[in-house]
Design an enzyme around this catalytic site. Structure first.
Site, mmCIF file in Angstrom:
data_model
loop_
_atom_site.group_PDB
_atom_site.id
_atom_site.type_symbol
_atom_site.label_atom_id
_atom_site.label_comp_id
_atom_site.label_asym_id
_atom_site.label_seq_id
_atom_site.Cartn_x
_atom_site.Cartn_y
_atom_site.Cartn_z
ATOM 1 N N HIS A 107 -30.215 8.625 41.298
ATOM 2 C CA HIS A 107 -29.740 7.905 40.172
ATOM 3 C C HIS A 107 -28.858 9.237 38.927
ATOM 4 O O HIS A 107 -29.833 10.263 39.886
ATOM 5 C CB HIS A 107 -31.568 7.968 40.188
ATOM 6 C CG HIS A 107 -31.696 8.955 39.696
ATOM 7 N ND1 HIS A 107 -33.012 9.053 41.005
ATOM 8 C CD2 HIS A 107 -32.929 9.851 39.241
ATOM 9 C CE1 HIS A 107 -33.974 9.850 40.665
ATOM 10 N NE2 HIS A 107 -33.728 10.122 39.788
ATOM 11 N N LEU A 108 -28.723 8.929 38.594
ATOM 12 C CA LEU A 108 -28.647 9.000 36.934
ATOM 13 C C LEU A 108 -28.684 8.751 35.731
ATOM 14 O O LEU A 108 -28.443 7.935 35.343
ATOM 15 C CB LEU A 108 -26.241 8.536 37.141
ATOM 16 C CG LEU A 108 -25.599 9.502 35.816
ATOM 17 C CD1 LEU A 108 -24.464 8.749 36.299
ATOM 18 C CD2 LEU A 108 -26.060 8.824 35.030
ATOM 19 N N HIS A 109 -29.369 9.888 35.698
ATOM 20 C CA HIS A 109 -30.056 9.896 34.016
ATOM 21 C C HIS A 109 -29.046 9.229 33.152
ATOM 22 O O HIS A 109 -28.090 10.602 32.804
ATOM 23 C CB HIS A 109 -30.438 11.220 33.942
ATOM 24 C CG HIS A 109 -31.336 11.459 34.545
ATOM 25 N ND1 HIS A 109 -33.566 11.261 34.560
ATOM 26 C CD2 HIS A 109 -31.933 11.492 36.002
ATOM 27 C CE1 HIS A 109 -33.849 11.079 35.152
ATOM 28 N NE2 HIS A 109 -33.253 11.435 36.641
ATOM 29 N N ASP A 145 -36.428 4.747 31.312
ATOM 30 C CA ASP A 145 -36.771 5.528 31.964
ATOM 31 C C ASP A 145 -38.083 5.338 31.562
ATOM 32 O O ASP A 145 -38.198 5.138 30.540
ATOM 33 C CB ASP A 145 -36.905 6.864 32.186
ATOM 34 C CG ASP A 145 -37.297 8.142 32.786
ATOM 35 O OD1 ASP A 145 -36.795 8.324 33.866
ATOM 36 O OD2 ASP A 145 -38.094 7.843 32.837
ATOM 37 N N ASN A 153 -29.981 15.126 39.551
ATOM 38 C CA ASN A 153 -31.164 15.625 39.762
ATOM 39 C C ASN A 153 -30.978 16.072 41.099
ATOM 40 O O ASN A 153 -31.191 14.508 42.072
ATOM 41 C CB ASN A 153 -32.044 15.475 39.775
ATOM 42 C CG ASN A 153 -32.810 16.005 38.192
ATOM 43 O OD1 ASN A 153 -31.962 16.472 37.644
ATOM 44 N ND2 ASN A 153 -33.422 15.117 37.357
ATOM 45 N N GLY A 196 -34.654 19.208 40.544
ATOM 46 C CA GLY A 196 -36.299 18.300 39.610
ATOM 47 C C GLY A 196 -36.320 16.796 40.056
ATOM 48 O O GLY A 196 -36.846 15.722 39.526
ATOM 49 N N GLN A 197 -35.857 16.438 41.899
ATOM 50 C CA GLN A 197 -36.220 15.341 42.238
ATOM 51 C C GLN A 197 -37.014 14.622 42.713
ATOM 52 O O GLN A 197 -37.238 15.426 43.433
ATOM 53 C CB GLN A 197 -35.284 15.194 42.573
ATOM 54 C CG GLN A 197 -34.553 13.891 43.415
ATOM 55 C CD GLN A 197 -33.511 13.537 44.278
ATOM 56 O OE1 GLN A 197 -32.285 14.212 44.791
ATOM 57 N NE2 GLN A 197 -33.605 11.945 44.853
HETATM 58 P P1 DGP Z 1 -35.623 12.431 38.781
HETATM 59 O O1 DGP Z 1 -36.942 13.581 38.465
HETATM 60 O O2 DGP Z 1 -34.470 12.850 38.719
HETATM 61 O O3 DGP Z 1 -36.256 12.252 40.150
HETATM 62 O O4 DGP Z 1 -36.155 11.320 38.093
HETATM 63 C C1 DGP Z 1 -36.941 10.054 38.661
HETATM 64 C C2 DGP Z 1 -37.021 9.460 37.053
HETATM 65 O O5 DGP Z 1 -37.684 8.109 37.711
HETATM 66 C C3 DGP Z 1 -38.111 10.077 36.131
HETATM 67 O O6 DGP Z 1 -37.811 10.473 34.921
HETATM 68 C C4 DGP Z 1 -38.831 8.850 35.418
HETATM 69 C C5 DGP Z 1 -38.398 7.678 36.058
HETATM 70 N N1 DGP Z 1 -39.689 7.143 36.518
HETATM 71 C C6 DGP Z 1 -40.313 7.202 38.172
HETATM 72 N N2 DGP Z 1 -40.938 5.865 37.563
HETATM 73 C C7 DGP Z 1 -40.597 4.922 37.584
HETATM 74 C C8 DGP Z 1 -41.075 3.494 37.156
HETATM 75 O O7 DGP Z 1 -41.809 3.339 38.056
HETATM 76 N N3 DGP Z 1 -39.913 2.818 36.843
HETATM 77 C C9 DGP Z 1 -39.132 2.892 35.632
HETATM 78 N N4 DGP Z 1 -38.721 2.983 35.164
HETATM 79 N N5 DGP Z 1 -38.805 4.925 36.032
HETATM 80 C C10 DGP Z 1 -39.793 5.341 36.003
#
Ligand code: DGP
Length: 114
Positions: free
Chosen positions: A100-102, A30, A87, A93-94
């Site tokens: 996607h799975l964190h 992330d 999310n 909070g999406q």
């Molecule tokens: P969510 O809030 O659950 O939709 O999480 C989206 C996540 O994606 C957030 O934690 C930040 C990450 N993210 C957003 N843009 C990018 C990117 O360009 N590259 C990477 N590696 N992560 C990203």
């Protein structure tokens, strides 16, 4: 669904620190980590949100979770523990509408998450 930046990461059109890939799943760090380990596991077949998943996606979602747990074991932090989060939509909070799975690890997590 429309393309997202995660689709661009899958196609290597924008850079990401990819840590895992198989036929159906990609995982990358992330960009805004919330823990020492913060990796996003995504299906190559894009679903916008968890709401868009149906019975036909059950195997894919299972593989997504199992890819994360297997990687956690391989990295050596599975026994200490970790957190998996998906999310969904605004209240969840999406922000990126490619399911996607964190996977979060490397520190003590707290509950409730806030
Ligand atoms: P969510 O809030 O659950 O939709 O999480 C989206 C996540 O994606 C957030 O934690 C930040 C990450 N993210 C957003 N843009 C990018 C990117 O360009 N590259 C990477 N590696 N992560 C990203």
């Amino acid at each position: 669904m429309g393309d997202t930046l995660f689709g661009k990461i899958i196609r290597r059109e924008i850079p990401a620190d990819i840590v895992y890939e198989d036929d159906e799943v990609v995982a990358f760090r992330d960009v805004n980590p919330q823990a020492p380990v913060h990796v996003l596991f995504i299906p190559k077949q894009a679903l916008a949100t968890l709401n868009d998943a149906s019975d036909a996606d059950a195997t894919l979602i299972g593989k997504l979770v199992l890819a994360a747990t297997r990687w956690a074991r391989q990295q050596g932090f599975a026994d200490n523990g970790y957190r998996c989060v998906i999310n969904c939509n605004r209240d969840g909070g999406q922000t990126v509408f490619h399911l996607h799975l964190h996977l979060l690890a490397g520190r003590q997590m707290h509950w409730p998450p806030g």
